[in-house]
Scaffold this motif. Structure first.
Motif, PDB file in Angstrom:
ATOM      1  N   ILE A 199       0.848  -1.205   0.000  1.00 15.14           N
ATOM      2  CA  ILE A 199       0.000   0.000   0.000  1.00 15.14           C
ATOM      3  C   ILE A 199       0.881   1.253   0.000  1.00 15.14           C
ATOM      4  N   PHE A 200       1.919   1.245   0.824  1.00 14.69           N
ATOM      5  CA  PHE A 200       2.830   2.402   0.857  1.00 14.69           C
ATOM      6  C   PHE A 200       3.540   2.579  -0.480  1.00 14.69           C
ATOM      7  N   PHE A 201       4.047   1.486  -1.050  1.00 11.81           N
ATOM      8  CA  PHE A 201       4.797   1.590  -2.296  1.00 11.81           C
ATOM      9  C   PHE A 201       3.909   2.045  -3.452  1.00 11.81           C
ATOM     10  N   CYS A 202       2.685   1.519  -3.523  1.00 10.77           N
ATOM     11  CA  CYS A 202       1.787   1.867  -4.629  1.00 10.77           C
ATOM     12  C   CYS A 202       1.104   3.216  -4.434  1.00 10.77           C
ATOM     13  N   CYS A 203       1.200   3.787  -3.234  1.00  8.98           N
ATOM     14  CA  CYS A 203       0.669   5.137  -2.991  1.00  8.98           C
ATOM     15  C   CYS A 203       1.665   6.229  -3.365  1.00  8.98           C
ATOM     16  N   LEU A 204       2.899   5.858  -3.660  1.00 11.40           N
ATOM     17  CA  LEU A 204       3.912   6.854  -4.005  1.00 11.40           C
ATOM     18  C   LEU A 204       3.532   7.706  -5.221  1.00 11.40           C
ATOM     19  N   PRO A 205       2.906   7.137  -6.272  1.00 13.31           N
ATOM     20  CA  PRO A 205       2.460   8.015  -7.371  1.00 13.31           C
ATOM     21  C   PRO A 205       1.439   9.055  -6.930  1.00 13.31           C
ATOM     22  N   MET A 206       0.563   8.715  -5.992  1.00 16.22           N
ATOM     23  CA  MET A 206      -0.413   9.677  -5.494  1.00 16.22           C
ATOM     24  C   MET A 206       0.247  10.748  -4.637  1.00 16.22           C
ATOM     25  N   MET A 207       1.443  10.453  -4.119  1.00 19.78           N
ATOM     26  CA  MET A 207       2.186  11.434  -3.320  1.00 19.78           C
ATOM     27  C   MET A 207       3.070  12.324  -4.176  1.00 19.78           C
ATOM     28  N   GLY A 208       3.070  12.135  -5.486  1.00 20.61           N
ATOM     29  CA  GLY A 208       3.825  12.994  -6.375  1.00 20.61           C
ATOM     30  C   GLY A 208       5.062  12.373  -6.965  1.00 20.61           C
ATOM     31  N   MET A 209       5.358  11.115  -6.638  1.00 24.22           N
ATOM     32  CA  MET A 209       6.557  10.494  -7.178  1.00 24.22           C
ATOM     33  C   MET A 209       6.385  10.120  -8.644  1.00 24.22           C
ATOM     34  N   ALA A 210       5.151   9.870  -9.071  1.00 25.68           N
ATOM     35  CA  ALA A 210       4.852   9.561 -10.471  1.00 25.68           C
ATOM     36  C   ALA A 210       3.462  10.087 -10.787  1.00 25.68           C
ATOM     37  N   SER A 211       3.167  10.186 -12.053  1.00 23.26           N
ATOM     38  CA  SER A 211       1.865  10.691 -12.485  1.00 23.26           C
ATOM     39  C   SER A 211       1.063   9.572 -13.117  1.00 23.26           C
ATOM     40  N   SER A 212      -0.236   9.638 -12.928  1.00 26.87           N
ATOM     41  CA  SER A 212      -1.160   8.664 -13.520  1.00 26.87           C
ATOM     42  C   SER A 212      -2.031   9.375 -14.540  1.00 26.87           C
ATOM     43  N   LYS A 213      -2.365   8.663 -15.600  1.00 27.14           N
ATOM     44  CA  LYS A 213      -3.194   9.266 -16.639  1.00 27.14           C
ATOM     45  C   LYS A 213      -4.016   8.183 -17.320  1.00 27.14           C
ATOM     46  N   PRO A 214      -5.170   8.550 -17.899  1.00 26.04           N
ATOM     47  CA  PRO A 214      -5.948   7.561 -18.660  1.00 26.04           C
ATOM     48  C   PRO A 214      -5.171   7.095 -19.882  1.00 26.04           C
ATOM     49  N   GLN A 215      -5.248   5.801 -20.150  1.00 24.52           N
ATOM     50  CA  GLN A 215      -4.587   5.257 -21.324  1.00 24.52           C
ATOM     51  C   GLN A 215      -5.404   5.563 -22.575  1.00 24.52           C
ATOM     52  N   GLN A 216      -4.866   5.222 -23.719  1.00 20.81           N
ATOM     53  CA  GLN A 216      -5.465   5.667 -24.980  1.00 20.81           C
ATOM     54  C   GLN A 216      -6.871   5.122 -25.175  1.00 20.81           C
ATOM     55  N   SER A 217      -7.147   3.913 -24.684  1.00 20.73           N
ATOM     56  CA  SER A 217      -8.498   3.363 -24.829  1.00 20.73           C
ATOM     57  C   SER A 217      -9.509   4.101 -23.964  1.00 20.73           C
ATOM     58  N   GLY A 218      -9.038   4.810 -22.929  1.00 17.82           N
ATOM     59  CA  GLY A 218      -9.928   5.565 -22.064  1.00 17.82           C
ATOM     60  C   GLY A 218     -10.681   4.749 -21.050  1.00 17.82           C
ATOM     61  N   THR A 219     -10.378   3.458 -20.935  1.00 14.53           N
ATOM     62  CA  THR A 219     -11.115   2.587 -20.008  1.00 14.53           C
ATOM     63  C   THR A 219     -10.308   2.207 -18.775  1.00 14.53           C
ATOM     64  N   TRP A 220      -9.068   2.643 -18.673  1.00 14.21           N
ATOM     65  CA  TRP A 220      -8.256   2.320 -17.510  1.00 14.21           C
ATOM     66  C   TRP A 220      -7.148   3.356 -17.367  1.00 14.21           C
ATOM     67  N   CYS A 221      -6.690   3.502 -16.136  1.00 18.61           N
ATOM     68  CA  CYS A 221      -5.625   4.443 -15.825  1.00 18.61           C
ATOM     69  C   CYS A 221      -4.405   3.680 -15.319  1.00 18.61           C
ATOM     70  N   PHE A 222      -3.243   4.236 -15.595  1.00 22.10           N
ATOM     71  CA  PHE A 222      -1.995   3.631 -15.128  1.00 22.10           C
ATOM     72  C   PHE A 222      -0.954   4.734 -15.034  1.00 22.10           C
ATOM     73  N   ILE A 223       0.193   4.390 -14.432  1.00 24.50           N
ATOM     74  CA  ILE A 223       1.253   5.376 -14.328  1.00 24.50           C
ATOM     75  C   ILE A 223       1.747   5.756 -15.725  1.00 24.50           C
ATOM     76  N   ASP A 224       2.248   6.969 -15.819  1.00 20.12           N
ATOM     77  CA  ASP A 224       2.770   7.453 -17.099  1.00 20.12           C
ATOM     78  C   ASP A 224       4.118   6.787 -17.340  1.00 20.12           C
ATOM     79  N   TRP A 225       4.081   5.643 -18.019  1.00 26.44           N
ATOM     80  CA  TRP A 225       5.308   4.864 -18.200  1.00 26.44           C
ATOM     81  C   TRP A 225       6.118   5.306 -19.402  1.00 26.44           C
ATOM     82  N   ARG A 226       5.710   6.379 -20.083  1.00 31.87           N
ATOM     83  CA  ARG A 226       6.500   6.923 -21.180  1.00 31.87           C
ATOM     84  C   ARG A 226       7.076   8.295 -20.857  1.00 31.87           C
ATOM     85  N   THR A 227       6.982   8.704 -19.618  1.00 31.54           N
ATOM     86  CA  THR A 227       7.475  10.007 -19.237  1.00 31.54           C
ATOM     87  C   THR A 227       8.998  10.047 -19.237  1.00 31.54           C
ATOM     88  N   GLU A 228       9.541  11.227 -19.454  1.00 33.81           N
ATOM     89  CA  GLU A 228      10.989  11.409 -19.427  1.00 33.81           C
ATOM     90  C   GLU A 228      11.455  12.041 -18.119  1.00 33.81           C
TER      91      GLU A 228
END
Length: 362
Positions: free
Chosen positions: A182-211
């Motif tokens: 729970i702590f490790f997967c909450c890190l994106p919500m704390m600002g360590m990573a960003s989440s965004k809707p994927q191209q299909s628009g039916t699910w969200c995941f971390i921005d795995w293409r960010t630089e």
């Protein structure tokens, strides 16, 4: 609105033109009827497409929720499996994890198919991404714990007894898995990573293409941990199966009577032990096969510049199949059914071995 149509009576001759055809052409229903009919057909086809598309997530939600609920009831009611210490405590923990993951994550997908666009809200999208991260990693961790428990019980029995691996130990380990993940997967919500809707628009995941370095480091770390759990589970399962094979060979080669060898091997590979290994190997194969594509996509999206949203969608769909298949392994391989299958296999093997002798004597 259409002056060229309304001025047509002055230019057209009613002698050469059918009056009824002419009146029909002038009516508003005729001039706009084809458009309204096309719009109706398009709307109906769109509704049919939505109904067809939403049937799959509803089916997966129902299959995962009902199957895991039945598995939890079966594991809780069975007296023998409640007494089977740590292993079936971990199995029950995996069933509860699959049940919660299905019940929490599926409604967002279904609501998005219904046109609610709930994933466009940033907080909802972050929570959906957290659910996918958490339950995928937790499932892999519990499978690894199951493999480690069997490895200690078979390969290092003295260490197993000294550490006191029992139901209480397994519950504490499950609590550790939940809190740490729970702590490790909450890190994106704390600002360590960003989440965004994927191209299909039916699910969200971390921005795995960010630089961005921090976000990229988190996605790579998540993939590395998942990969280590997969490799560790495979190695432990191979070690358990190899140890059992070696024990069997050593037992058979000992210069004892046939009856003593048979009794010793039956004590070593009892029905309970064989059932645990069968549940472990089958569940591990299903979980790893369903989780591996998502882990591959994490690395592919980081190291490859080419985007492949269809492969990402296929990976998350395969991962969603895992909670549907897992519970039926526990249900079909429960103790009573497994004993019946063993009896049938022994009867069939005895019949096959006795048939050549009977034909020779006849």
């Amino acid at each position: 609105m259409h002056p060229q149509i309304y001025n047509r009576p002055k230019e057209m001759s009613l002698i050469n033109t059918s009056l009824w055809a002419y009146l029909a052409m002038e009516t508003t229903n005729f001039t706009h009827g084809s458009i309204s009919m096309n719009e109706t057909v398009i709307q109906q086809s769109q509704l049919h497409a939505v109904d067809t598309a939403i049937a799959l997530p509803i089916f997966m939600f129902a299959g995962g929720a009902i199957g895991n609920l039945i598995a939890i009831i079966v594991l809780s009611v069975s007296r023998q499996e409640r007494k089977s210490s740590a292993f079936y405590t971990l199995v029950c923990g995996l069933a509860v994890t699959d049940f919660l993951g299905t019940c929490l994550a599926s409604p967002f997908t279904i609501a998005n198919y219904l046109g609610q666009n709930v994933l466009n809200y940033p907080r909802v999208c972050e929570f959906d991404s957290f659910l996918l991260l958490f339950f995928s990693l937790t499932g892999l961790s519990i499978i690894f714990a199951m493999a480690a428990e069997r490895y200690l019980a078979i390969c290092w029995p003295y260490t197993y007894e000294r550490w006191g691996v029992d139901r209480c130990f397994a519950r504490k380990f499950l609590l550790f898995i939940y809190t740490s993940h729970i702590f490790f997967c909450c890190l994106p919500m704390m600002g360590m990573a960003s989440s965004k809707p994927q191209q299909s628009g039916t699910w969200c995941f971390i921005d795995w293409r960010t630089e961005e370095p921090v976000s990229s480091a988190y996605s790579v770390l998540y993939g590395v941990i998942s990969l280590l759990l997969i490799l560790g589970t495979i190695m432990l399962n191979l070690a358990v199966c190899g140890t059992l094979m070696m024990m069997r060979q050593r037992t058979v080669k000992r210069p004892n009577t046939r009856g003593s060898v048979r009794d010793r091997w039956r004590a070593l590979s009892s029905a309970a032990e064989t059932q645990m290994i069968s549940v472990l190997v089958t569940t591990s194969a299903v979980v790893l096969a369903c989780s591996a594509p998502l882990v591959v996509r994490v690395f592919a999206n980081y190291f490859m510049l080419k985007k492949d949203s269809e492969a990402d969608l296929a990976a998350i769909r395969i991962a969603s199949v895992n909670p549907i298949l897992d519970p039926w392994i526990y249900i079909l391989l429960r103790r009573s059914l497994f004993r019946r299958l063993l009896r049938l296999s022994r009867k069939s093997s005895s019949i096959r071995s006795s048939s050549p002798l009977e034909s020779f004597l006849s």
